[in-house]
Design a protein around this motif. Structure first.
Motif, mmCIF file in Angstrom:
data_model
loop_
_atom_site.group_PDB
_atom_site.id
_atom_site.type_symbol
_atom_site.label_atom_id
_atom_site.label_comp_id
_atom_site.label_asym_id
_atom_site.label_seq_id
_atom_site.Cartn_x
_atom_site.Cartn_y
_atom_site.Cartn_z
ATOM 1 N N ALA A 52 14.514 -4.585 -3.760
ATOM 2 C CA ALA A 52 14.951 -3.289 -3.225
ATOM 3 C C ALA A 52 14.386 -3.065 -1.833
ATOM 4 O O ALA A 52 15.086 -2.594 -0.929
ATOM 5 N N THR A 53 13.120 -3.417 -1.643
ATOM 6 C CA THR A 53 12.489 -3.253 -0.333
ATOM 7 C C THR A 53 13.168 -4.124 0.716
ATOM 8 O O THR A 53 13.513 -3.660 1.802
ATOM 9 N N GLY A 54 13.369 -5.383 0.397
ATOM 10 C CA GLY A 54 14.009 -6.290 1.345
ATOM 11 C C GLY A 54 15.428 -5.878 1.684
ATOM 12 O O GLY A 54 15.842 -5.905 2.847
ATOM 13 N N THR A 55 16.181 -5.480 0.671
ATOM 14 C CA THR A 55 17.557 -5.036 0.886
ATOM 15 C C THR A 55 17.586 -3.785 1.749
ATOM 16 O O THR A 55 18.398 -3.652 2.671
ATOM 17 N N THR A 97 3.902 -6.491 3.840
ATOM 18 C CA THR A 97 4.721 -7.497 3.168
ATOM 19 C C THR A 97 3.840 -8.533 2.479
ATOM 20 O O THR A 97 4.084 -8.921 1.340
ATOM 21 N N TRP A 98 2.784 -8.959 3.166
ATOM 22 C CA TRP A 98 1.842 -9.905 2.575
ATOM 23 C C TRP A 98 1.237 -9.314 1.305
ATOM 24 O O TRP A 98 1.182 -9.968 0.262
ATOM 25 N N LEU A 99 0.802 -8.050 1.376
ATOM 26 C CA LEU A 99 0.191 -7.391 0.229
ATOM 27 C C LEU A 99 1.196 -7.201 -0.906
ATOM 28 O O LEU A 99 0.873 -7.426 -2.078
ATOM 29 N N GLN A 100 2.425 -6.812 -0.554
ATOM 30 C CA GLN A 100 3.440 -6.562 -1.582
ATOM 31 C C GLN A 100 3.705 -7.802 -2.428
ATOM 32 O O GLN A 100 3.983 -7.710 -3.616
ATOM 33 N N GLN A 101 3.617 -8.963 -1.822
ATOM 34 C CA GLN A 101 3.869 -10.208 -2.552
ATOM 35 C C GLN A 101 2.749 -10.546 -3.535
ATOM 36 O O GLN A 101 2.902 -11.403 -4.388
ATOM 37 N N ARG A 102 1.629 -9.850 -3.419
ATOM 38 C CA ARG A 102 0.474 -10.149 -4.249
ATOM 39 C C ARG A 102 0.148 -9.065 -5.276
ATOM 40 O O ARG A 102 -0.715 -9.246 -6.110
ATOM 41 N N VAL A 103 0.845 -7.950 -5.210
ATOM 42 C CA VAL A 103 0.602 -6.822 -6.112
ATOM 43 C C VAL A 103 1.721 -6.788 -7.156
ATOM 44 O O VAL A 103 2.881 -7.022 -6.816
ATOM 45 N N PRO A 104 1.396 -6.493 -8.403
ATOM 46 C CA PRO A 104 2.446 -6.396 -9.422
ATOM 47 C C PRO A 104 3.511 -5.358 -9.041
ATOM 48 O O PRO A 104 3.185 -4.302 -8.478
#
Length: 126
Positions: A52-55, A97-104
């Protein structure tokens, strides 16, 4: 005529509705991408928080370009201050973005909901 919202045409109708709402909110309040699109993509179409964020960010490119041009026509754009906010935001985007990829994803959704509630309370209280 009833549109089956689970069918491809129904998904397209939902995406169009999300885009329309995002554009309306962008024009009225200067928001739309994250505030409108992300929750609706998650709730209406079952997107995960990351998708959703990327879109939403992809759509913001188009929305922002049209919104800036329209607001510029009304004399509402301060390019220098926009750059002073936008250029440092690049670092924030990379870190976020880096953090989002590491958080559930559940934590991302709850954190986003908390931000929206906090902002709503602040706007109502003054």
């Amino acid at each position: 005529m009833v549109v089956d919202l689970s069918a491809p045409a129904g998904r397209t109708a939902r995406l169009a509705a999300i885009g329309t709402l995002a554009g309306l909110f962008s024009g009225l309040f200067g928001v739309g991408g994250g505030v409108v699109m992300v929750p609706l993509l998650m709730v209406w179409l079952g997107y995960g928080a990351r998708e959703a964020t990327g879109t939403s960010l992809a759509a913001i490119i188009v929305i922002a370009a049209v919104a800036v041009a329209t607001h510029a026509g009304y004399g509402n754009v301060d390019v220098e201050k926009g750059l002073l906010v936008g250029v440092p935001a690049i670092g924030g985007v990379l870190a976020g973005t880096w953090l989002q990829q590491r958080v559930p994803q559940r934590a991302i959704a709850l954190g986003f909901a908390a931000v929206l509630v906090g902002v709503a309370v602040r706007l109502v209280v003054g």
